[in-house]
Design a protein around this motif. Structure first.
Motif, PDB file in Angstrom:
ATOM      1  N   ARG A   6       0.835  -1.204   0.000  1.00  0.00           N
ATOM      2  CA  ARG A   6       0.000   0.000   0.000  1.00  0.00           C
ATOM      3  C   ARG A   6       0.874   1.260   0.000  1.00  0.00           C
ATOM      4  NH1 ARG A   6      -3.018  -3.001   3.770  1.00  0.00           N
ATOM      5  NH2 ARG A   6      -2.147  -1.787   5.511  1.00  0.00           N
ATOM      6  N   GLU A   7       1.956   1.251   0.787  1.00  0.00           N
ATOM      7  CA  GLU A   7       2.852   2.400   0.813  1.00  0.00           C
ATOM      8  C   GLU A   7       3.523   2.603  -0.542  1.00  0.00           C
ATOM      9  OE1 GLU A   7       3.890   4.694   3.615  1.00  0.00           O
ATOM     10  OE2 GLU A   7       1.810   4.063   3.869  1.00  0.00           O
ATOM     11  N   LEU A   8       3.874   1.518  -1.217  1.00  0.00           N
ATOM     12  CA  LEU A   8       4.480   1.628  -2.541  1.00  0.00           C
ATOM     13  C   LEU A   8       3.483   2.203  -3.547  1.00  0.00           C
ATOM     14  CD1 LEU A   8       6.771   1.257  -4.507  1.00  0.00           C
ATOM     15  CD2 LEU A   8       6.158  -1.170  -4.701  1.00  0.00           C
ATOM     16  N   THR A   9       2.241   1.777  -3.461  1.00  0.00           N
ATOM     17  CA  THR A   9       1.202   2.329  -4.332  1.00  0.00           C
ATOM     18  C   THR A   9       1.047   3.825  -4.091  1.00  0.00           C
ATOM     19  OG1 THR A   9       0.004   0.225  -4.417  1.00  0.00           O
ATOM     20  CG2 THR A   9      -1.248   2.210  -4.940  1.00  0.00           C
ATOM     21  N   LEU A  10       1.040   4.221  -2.829  1.00  0.00           N
ATOM     22  CA  LEU A  10       0.925   5.631  -2.467  1.00  0.00           C
ATOM     23  C   LEU A  10       2.135   6.418  -2.977  1.00  0.00           C
ATOM     24  CD1 LEU A  10      -0.874   7.628  -0.874  1.00  0.00           C
ATOM     25  CD2 LEU A  10       0.499   7.085   1.149  1.00  0.00           C
ATOM     26  N   LEU A  11       3.321   5.833  -2.863  1.00  0.00           N
ATOM     27  CA  LEU A  11       4.534   6.495  -3.325  1.00  0.00           C
ATOM     28  C   LEU A  11       4.517   6.683  -4.841  1.00  0.00           C
ATOM     29  CD1 LEU A  11       7.405   7.564  -2.792  1.00  0.00           C
ATOM     30  CD2 LEU A  11       8.215   5.196  -2.906  1.00  0.00           C
ATOM     31  N   ARG A  12       4.107   5.662  -5.570  1.00  0.00           N
ATOM     32  CA  ARG A  12       4.039   5.786  -7.030  1.00  0.00           C
ATOM     33  C   ARG A  12       3.021   6.851  -7.447  1.00  0.00           C
ATOM     34  NH1 ARG A  12       4.076  -0.776  -7.827  1.00  0.00           N
ATOM     35  NH2 ARG A  12       6.333  -1.036  -8.185  1.00  0.00           N
ATOM     36  N   ASP A  13       1.894   6.896  -6.759  1.00  0.00           N
ATOM     37  CA  ASP A  13       0.882   7.901  -7.061  1.00  0.00           C
ATOM     38  C   ASP A  13       1.412   9.302  -6.767  1.00  0.00           C
ATOM     39  OD1 ASP A  13      -1.897   8.655  -7.745  1.00  0.00           O
ATOM     40  OD2 ASP A  13      -2.016   9.238  -5.633  1.00  0.00           O
ATOM     41  N   PHE A  14       2.136   9.424  -5.654  1.00  0.00           N
ATOM     42  CA  PHE A  14       2.730  10.705  -5.294  1.00  0.00           C
ATOM     43  C   PHE A  14       3.734  11.146  -6.356  1.00  0.00           C
ATOM     44  CE2 PHE A  14       5.972  13.075  -2.676  1.00  0.00           C
ATOM     45  CZ  PHE A  14       5.200  14.200  -2.459  1.00  0.00           C
ATOM     46  N   ALA A  15       4.536  10.197  -6.857  1.00  0.00           N
ATOM     47  CA  ALA A  15       5.513  10.511  -7.899  1.00  0.00           C
ATOM     48  C   ALA A  15       4.825  11.026  -9.158  1.00  0.00           C
ATOM     49  CB  ALA A  15       6.360   9.272  -8.213  1.00  0.00           C
ATOM     50  N   SER A 219      10.678  10.129   2.437  1.00  0.00           N
ATOM     51  CA  SER A 219      11.495   9.355   3.371  1.00  0.00           C
ATOM     52  C   SER A 219      10.653   8.304   4.086  1.00  0.00           C
ATOM     53  CB  SER A 219      12.136  10.290   4.407  1.00  0.00           C
ATOM     54  OG  SER A 219      13.062  11.169   3.818  1.00  0.00           O
ATOM     55  N   ARG A 220       9.488   8.727   4.567  1.00  0.00           N
ATOM     56  CA  ARG A 220       8.623   7.796   5.308  1.00  0.00           C
ATOM     57  C   ARG A 220       8.150   6.645   4.429  1.00  0.00           C
ATOM     58  NH1 ARG A 220       3.287   8.121   5.458  1.00  0.00           N
ATOM     59  NH2 ARG A 220       3.272  10.351   4.924  1.00  0.00           N
ATOM     60  N   MET A 221       7.713   6.959   3.200  1.00  0.00           N
ATOM     61  CA  MET A 221       7.206   5.905   2.322  1.00  0.00           C
ATOM     62  C   MET A 221       8.325   4.975   1.847  1.00  0.00           C
ATOM     63  SD  MET A 221       4.192   7.825   0.130  1.00  0.00           S
ATOM     64  CE  MET A 221       5.145   9.292  -0.269  1.00  0.00           C
ATOM     65  N   MET A 222       9.475   5.529   1.506  1.00  0.00           N
ATOM     66  CA  MET A 222      10.594   4.689   1.078  1.00  0.00           C
ATOM     67  C   MET A 222      11.057   3.783   2.208  1.00  0.00           C
ATOM     68  SD  MET A 222      11.561   5.013  -2.151  1.00  0.00           S
ATOM     69  CE  MET A 222      13.309   4.599  -2.230  1.00  0.00           C
ATOM     70  N   ALA A 223      11.085   4.292   3.422  1.00  0.00           N
ATOM     71  CA  ALA A 223      11.485   3.459   4.560  1.00  0.00           C
ATOM     72  C   ALA A 223      10.490   2.335   4.810  1.00  0.00           C
ATOM     73  CB  ALA A 223      11.631   4.318   5.822  1.00  0.00           C
ATOM     74  N   ALA A 224       9.244   2.560   4.412  1.00  0.00           N
ATOM     75  CA  ALA A 224       8.208   1.549   4.635  1.00  0.00           C
ATOM     76  C   ALA A 224       8.131   0.501   3.532  1.00  0.00           C
ATOM     77  CB  ALA A 224       6.843   2.239   4.775  1.00  0.00           C
ATOM     78  N   CYS A 225       8.552   0.861   2.309  1.00  0.00           N
ATOM     79  CA  CYS A 225       8.281  -0.046   1.189  1.00  0.00           C
ATOM     80  C   CYS A 225       9.518  -0.448   0.392  1.00  0.00           C
ATOM     81  CB  CYS A 225       7.252   0.571   0.239  1.00  0.00           C
ATOM     82  SG  CYS A 225       7.887   1.947  -0.758  1.00  0.00           S
TER      83      CYS A 225
END
Length: 369
Positions: A6-15, A219-225
């Motif tokens: 889920r964090e990776l999905t959120l990170l990709r969407d943010f990108a 930072s938070r999302m990368m650390a999570a995923c």
């Protein structure tokens, strides 16, 4: 779907959203319209209680101009330290983007955008540093830096770490970066919201926090995923596990040890403060005693960090994809290596539970204007 997915999905969407509108604050361009010399003339750059020397027995003995010089030095010192961290971000983001280029082009674009933003920050605050030098007449002497800094802030060294430790280093980097983000934000929020400073320069710090809020979220999302992103698990073997453990402990010690971090700020102040024109007539032993008394006690900047960062750090810890044992190691080291900083809520330990309330680095929050 797992939490990491889920964090990776959120990170990709943010990108995708960031790359669709990549032109941010442009701090360097903003400063072109600011009369920096006039802004520095007679106004503080940081809240008075954050000044080097504030609260020491010698503070009352200084004139208004001498106190202003110490206040401006604090601004220059802290943004030099922040800039030092941004130089490492430029190197590390570049290496990680190269690592992910083929599989994650949009995420790589986001990391490269962060790099451009950090370069812009260095230009803007570098100009401010030079203006403070000119205003107070101190020379551009070489600043004291952390030991082995040229080696560690280099692409060959970071490439060695990513080649050796892969996802383990990527998690370590973004996890540590998140903690540093929170420390910088604690200081800069006080600067950006002060009322008796030059409005143009407090706005510059506010614009900087907008960029840094986004970097905190990454930072938070990368650390999570990171493990989900890299499709890479830990290597087996006692030798590798020992090396990975040593790498993480070394990162914590080098980045957060009070002896190294406060030691650098003390050394910088001892070298530069006697050069300030307003303090030229002050006995050198008085200046030395003022600086030592300041850094021996709880400083105003440390108090600002203690007020701001515990809940942010708690959330970062609970959501990072480090093992429980690794989180406990980081937790213990962070507490052991500091005299005055309090990284976490009182009584909290890793594993106690998630922070669920929103924070202002949430990528789902409305964009700052």
């Amino acid at each position: 779907m797992s939490f990491a997915a889920r964090e990776l999905t959120l990170l990709r969407d943010f990108a995708r959203k960031r790359l669709a509108n990549p032109h941010g604050q442009q701090l360097g361009a903003y400063l072109h319209g600011v009369d920096v010399a006039r802004a520095l003339d007679a106004t503080p750059l940081v809240p008075w209680d954050l000044s080097v020397g504030f609260g020491t027995p010698h503070w009352r003995s200084f004139t208004d101009e001498q106190r202003l010089a110490l206040n401006h030095w604090t601004y220059a010192m802290m943004y030099f330290r922040i800039g030092d961290g941004e130089r490492f971000v430029i190197v590390a983001n570049t290496v990680v983007a190269d690592l992910l280029e083929a599989a994650e082009p949009e995420l790589c674009g986001l990391l490269r955008l962060e790099t451009h933003e950090e370069e812009d920050h260095l230009v803007a605050f570098g100009r401010l540093f030079r203006a403070v030098q000119e205003r107070h007449g101190f020379q551009a002497a070489r600043m004291p830096v952390k030991p082995l800094r040229p080696l560690f802030v280099s692409k060959p060294f970071v490439r060695f770490l990513t080649a050796t430790f892969g996802a383990d280093f990527v998690v370590t980097y973004y996890f540590g970066r998140g903690l540093v983000n929170h420390m910088g934000k604690a200081f800069e929020t006080r600067v950006a919201t002060m009322r008796d400073g030059a409005a143009a320069l407090t706005r510059l710090s506010l614009l900087h926090t907008v960029d840094e809020n986004r970097h905190m979220a990454v930072s938070r999302m990368m650390a999570a995923c990171a493990y989900e992103l890299l499709h890479s698990k830990r290597r087996d073997g006692a030798l590798y596990e020992a090396a990975n453990h040593l790498m993480q402990r070394s990162v914590v010690r080098y980045t957060f040890s009070d002896r190294i971090t406060t030691g650098q700020e003390r050394a910088m102040s001892h070298r530069m403060v006697p050069q300030l024109a307003a303090l030229a007539t002050v006995d050198r032993e008085v200046l030395r005693a003022t600086i030592d008394a300041h850094f021996d006690d709880l400083t105003g900047i440390e108090q600002a960090k203690n007020d701001f960062m515990p809940k942010f750090n708690q959330r970062l810890f609970e959501r990072a994809c480090l093992s429980v044992d690794e989180k406990r190691m980081w937790f213990q080291l962070l507490n052991d290596l500091q005299r005055n900083l309090r990284f976490f809520p009182e009584g909290w330990r890793p594993g106690d539970g998630l922070v669920t309330e929103p924070f202002d680095d949430d990528v789902s929050a409305p964009a700052h204007s």
